[in-house]
Every structure is written in structure tokens, then in C-alpha cells.
Design a protein around this motif. Structure first.
Motif, PDB file in Angstrom:
ATOM      1  N   GLU A  21     -41.960  45.737 -63.599  1.00 32.77           N
ATOM      2  CA  GLU A  21     -42.475  47.231 -64.153  1.00 32.77           C
ATOM      3  C   GLU A  21     -44.615  47.030 -64.087  1.00 32.77           C
ATOM      4  O   GLU A  21     -45.411  47.686 -63.713  1.00 32.77           O
ATOM      5  N   ARG A  34     -45.927  52.871 -56.644  1.00 35.71           N
ATOM      6  CA  ARG A  34     -45.670  52.412 -58.088  1.00 35.71           C
ATOM      7  C   ARG A  34     -43.966  53.011 -57.879  1.00 35.71           C
ATOM      8  O   ARG A  34     -43.693  51.958 -58.059  1.00 35.71           O
ATOM      9  N   SER A  43     -40.549  49.851 -57.865  1.00 34.47           N
ATOM     10  CA  SER A  43     -39.760  49.952 -58.716  1.00 34.47           C
ATOM     11  C   SER A  43     -38.423  49.762 -58.074  1.00 34.47           C
ATOM     12  O   SER A  43     -37.742  49.546 -58.893  1.00 34.47           O
TER      13      SER A  43
END
Length: 445
Positions: free
Chosen positions: A342, A355, A359
């Protein structure tokens, strides 16, 4: 020499090749990560997507002729095992001539190549324009990039992994610096990244020539550029033999390249944001593959030499020792991505949507080192043995499995299905080669 002493000698030799090779290989995906970092912090995801597509185009071109590197390493290691200096010199020169001709052909056909790529791409016009800009600049470095494949493969076959490390570090550090200068100093975007790559590839080849000449002058009774080596260097029959030996590796590599390209192309069907997220994650998978390839390259050299020496016992020891450490490294990489995955994603882009999407698919990157290591290591073993036909056949079966998985899994799971199909592909590559491994040991008898 006792078995224990022999294993210690092989282990030492393995690390002398593996450590520089791992570091050299890791510098390549780190370049991709730096490109993602630079493009991922520009105002729009189209820049990241464009560089991802452009890089994929060059992966297709360069991986398609990666036999220039792989074939050279295996043949050079075997020639060194036979102490055949004349063959070593001619192998390098004919390989560089072939690489230069292919690179020049790419430059002349650049418009046709680019248009052929775009037939399979579905993305927004701005991304297409940026990708074309990137491609038409970077293509000019093709002759030097491909000749560097040959020179690096030859040095690796000689066991000169440190020199290969220095070449890769130079090329990628210079590339990263130039990319930052062109993008942030001169307000360039994808074109700045492409220009930095061309300049670094060109000068890196000159460094390769320096190391080749220094090694041959120090260790060869026949200088690499002597009249004895140059005699009949343009012999057509010799070039036919070279192409024949590399034909199977070429087919295998093209199948691999088209599979990786299809991964990117299929990702475009899910939209620009998923394409950009997949690009971020694939950079991490590239980090895995290039890192683990260091042990595979050690296996290439060790296996090639022992086949040249006809030592089945030492060949088996080399396979076991290099594979053991490769597996340990794969486990370490899985733990690394589990803990820091992460954080790495957040460093690579400040676009919140990218992002979040990245993830969601991070689990695949966490487990892939454990799935990939077997195929990478077996590739190195078979390359060292120049067992091209087995690699070709195994890759064809693996691609068929991948295609079937795509048709079944993508309709069920979308982008997760795409990653699952890629994972199945890696597993099948290992299974098909493991089945043929006994033939490798027969070559050393």
C-alpha cells in the motif's frame, strides 16, 4: 574434490553472478517505477496511461528479439566451457551485427509498427496522441538498445555479471535523471521520458563495448577484434546457424510478449483508470520478475558451462543451489509486498482513484512471487542448455491455457479475472518445463 567442497565452489560462483544480476535487473523495473512516479504526479492519469502503453509497445518489440540476449548468454557460456575463444569472438560480433540490422529496420518501419499497435488499442484520443509522441522519439534508440542486449548477454555468459550491473546502473540512473530534468526542468511529458531513454540507451552501449574490449584483451589469447575473428564474419551460413539456434527462443519470446501485451490491451477495456492502476501494479510484478531473474541468469551461466564440460553432477548441483536461493528470495518478496504494498502504491501516484483501484488488486502482486519463481528459474536452466524447442512448446501450451482462462474468468470476475488468467499462465509455464527437465541432464552426459 569432495561433494561438499564442490557445492561450496558452485555456491560461491552462483552468488558472484546472482548478486550483480539481481541488482542490475532491479534497476530496470525501478526505472519503470520512476516513470510511473513522474507521470503519476502530473495533473491527469492520461500521462501515466500513455507511458504505460508506450512502454508496452517497446516490450513487444524488444522482448520479441530478446533471443539476442538469451541465446548469446547460453552459447557464450557453453563456448567458454569448451574454451573456444574464436567462437566467443564471432558470436559477439555476429550478434551485434544482427541486432543493429533489426534495430535499423524498426526505425524505418516505425509508422507501420505504431499503426499496427493502435489497431488493438481502445482508449481516449489524448492518450493515443501522447503514446505516439513517446514511441516516435524512443524508437531511435532501438539499434543501440538491441546491440546492448547482445553485449550484456555475452558478458553474462563470460560470468562478468559485475560489468553487466555497472552497465545497467549507468543506463537506468542516467535515464531517471534525464527524465526528471526533461519533465520538471523543461515542462515535457511523455516525450521527455522517451528522450531520456534514448540518450541513456545509446551511451550505455558504448560502455558495454568498453567492458567487452577490456575483458577480451585481458583474458583472451585471440583479441576480440583481431583479423582471425573478423575473417569470414559475414559468412551467410554462420548467420543462418545463428538464426536457426535462436528460432525457437524467438517463437517462445513472441508468445510471452503477446501475452503480456494482451494483458495491457484487455486492461484498456475497463477504462483509463483501471489501465493506469494495472500499470502501477505491473511495475511491481516487473520488480519481482527482474529481481528473481538474477538467480535464473546465474542458472543460465552455470548450466551452460557444465553442459559444455559434460558434467551432469555439477549441473544438478548448480540447479539445486540456484533454485533454493531463488525460492527464499520469492518468499521474501511476498512478505515485502504484504507489508509495504500500500505504501509503494501511494508513493507512485497521488491520484486517489488510482490508489484505491490499485489497492483492490494488490493481493495478486503479493502472491505472484510464489507463483512466478518456478517458471523464471526453469527458463534460466533451459536457456543455459539452449533447449529452445522445449521452451517453445511449453510456452505455446501456456498461452493456450491463458486464452482459455481469459474467456472463462474475465466475464466472471472482470479485472480480477484478468489477473487470475495471468497467474494461471505463470503456473503453466513452470509445469510444462518441469516435465521436460530430465532432458536437460541428458545433455551433460
Amino acid at each position: 574434490m569432495t561433494a561438499v567442497t564442490n557445492n561450496i565452489r558452485i555456491t560461491k560462483h552462483m552468488w558472484q553472478i546472482a548478486i550483480p544480476s539481481v541488482l542490475a535487473n532491479l534497476s530496470t523495473p525501478l526505472l519503470g517505477l520512476s516513470d510511473s512516479f513522474i507521470m503519476g504526479h502530473l495533473p491527469h492519469e492520461r500521462y501515466l496511461a500513455a507511458v504505460a502503453l508506450g512502454s508496452m509497445f517497446f516490450s513487444i518489440l524488444y522482448n520479441g528479439v530478446n533471443f539476442l540476449r538469451m541465446g548469446t548468454t547460453g552459447l557464450a557460456a557453453q563456448a567458454q566451457g569448451r574454451e573456444d575463444e574464436l567462437s566467443l569472438g564471432r558470436l559477439l560480433l555476429r550478434g551485434c551485427i544482427t541486432a543493429a540490422m533489426i534495430g535499423i529496420l524498426f526505425v524505418f518501419l516505425q509508422s507501420l509498427i505504431l499503426n499496427a499497435f493502435f489497431i488493438f488499442i481502445e482508449t481516449e484520443t489524448q492518450v493515443t496522441n501522447l503514446t505516439a509522441q513517446y514511441f516516435t522519439i524512443r524508437i531511435w534508440g532501438a539499434p543501440f538498445a538491441l546491440m546492448n542486449y547482445v553485449a550484456s548477454g555475452w558478458l553474462l555468459g563470460m560470468g562478468r555479471a559485475k560489468e553487466v550491473l555497472y552497465i545497467h546502473l549507468y543506463m537506468n540512473i542516467v535515464n531517471i535523471i534525464l527524465n526528471f530534468v526533461f519533465v520538471y526542468g523543461y515542462d515535457m511529458t511523455a516525450n521527455g521520458v522517451a528522450l531520456g531513454t534514448v540518450l541513456s540507451e545509446t551511451t550505455a552501449f558504448l560502455l558495454s563495448l568498453y567492458y567487452v574490449k577490456r575483458h577480451s584483451r585481458k583474458n583472451f589469447n585471440i583479441p576480440i577484434f583481431s583479423s582471425t575473428v573478423l575473417k569470414n564474419i559475414f559468412n551467410i551460413s554462420a548467420f543462418k546457424v545463428l538464426f536457426s539456434l535462436n528460432r525457437d527462443i524467438f517463437i517462445r519470446t513472441m508468445c510471452l510478449t503477446m501475452t503480456l501485451a494482451s494483458f495491457v490491451v484487455l486492461g484498456t477495456r475497463f477504462g483509463t483508470e483501471v489501465l493506469a492502476a494495472n500499470a502501477v501494479l505491473m511495475n511491481l510484478q516487473n520488480l519481482t520478475s527482474y529481481g528473481l531473474d538474477g538467480f535464473a541468469q546465474a542458472a543460465e551461466v552455470l548450466v551452460g558451462k557444465e553442459i559444455g564440460r559434460k558434467s551432469k553432477k555439477n549441473l544438478r548441483a548448480a540447479v539445486i543451489i540456484s533454485s533454493k536461493w531463488a525460492i527464499i528470495t520469492a518468499v521474501a518478496m511476498t512478505l515485502f509486498y504484504y507489508i509495504f504494498g500500500e505504501m509503494i502504491i501511494n508513493l507512485l501516484t497521488n491520484i486517489e482513484t488510482i490508489r484505491n483501484i490499485s489497492s483492490n488488486y494488490l493481493t495478486w502482486i503479493i502472491i505472484l512471487p510464489l507463483l512466478s519463481i518456478w517458471s523464471f528459474q526453469l527458463d534460466g536452466i533451459f536457456i543455459g542448455a539452449t533447449a529452445g524447442s522445449s521452451m517453445r512448446n511449453g510456452m505455446i501450451i501456456s498461452v493456450i491455457s491463458y486464452i482459455l482462462a481469459i474467456f472463462i474468468l474475465i466475464p466472471l470476475w472482470g479485472n480480477h479475472g484478468l489477473w487470475a488468467a495471468y497467474s494461471i499462465f505463470m503456473i503453466m509455464r513452470a509445469i510444462t518445463l518441469f516435465y521436460k527437465y530430465p532432458e536437460i541432464e541428458k545433455r551433460a552426459t
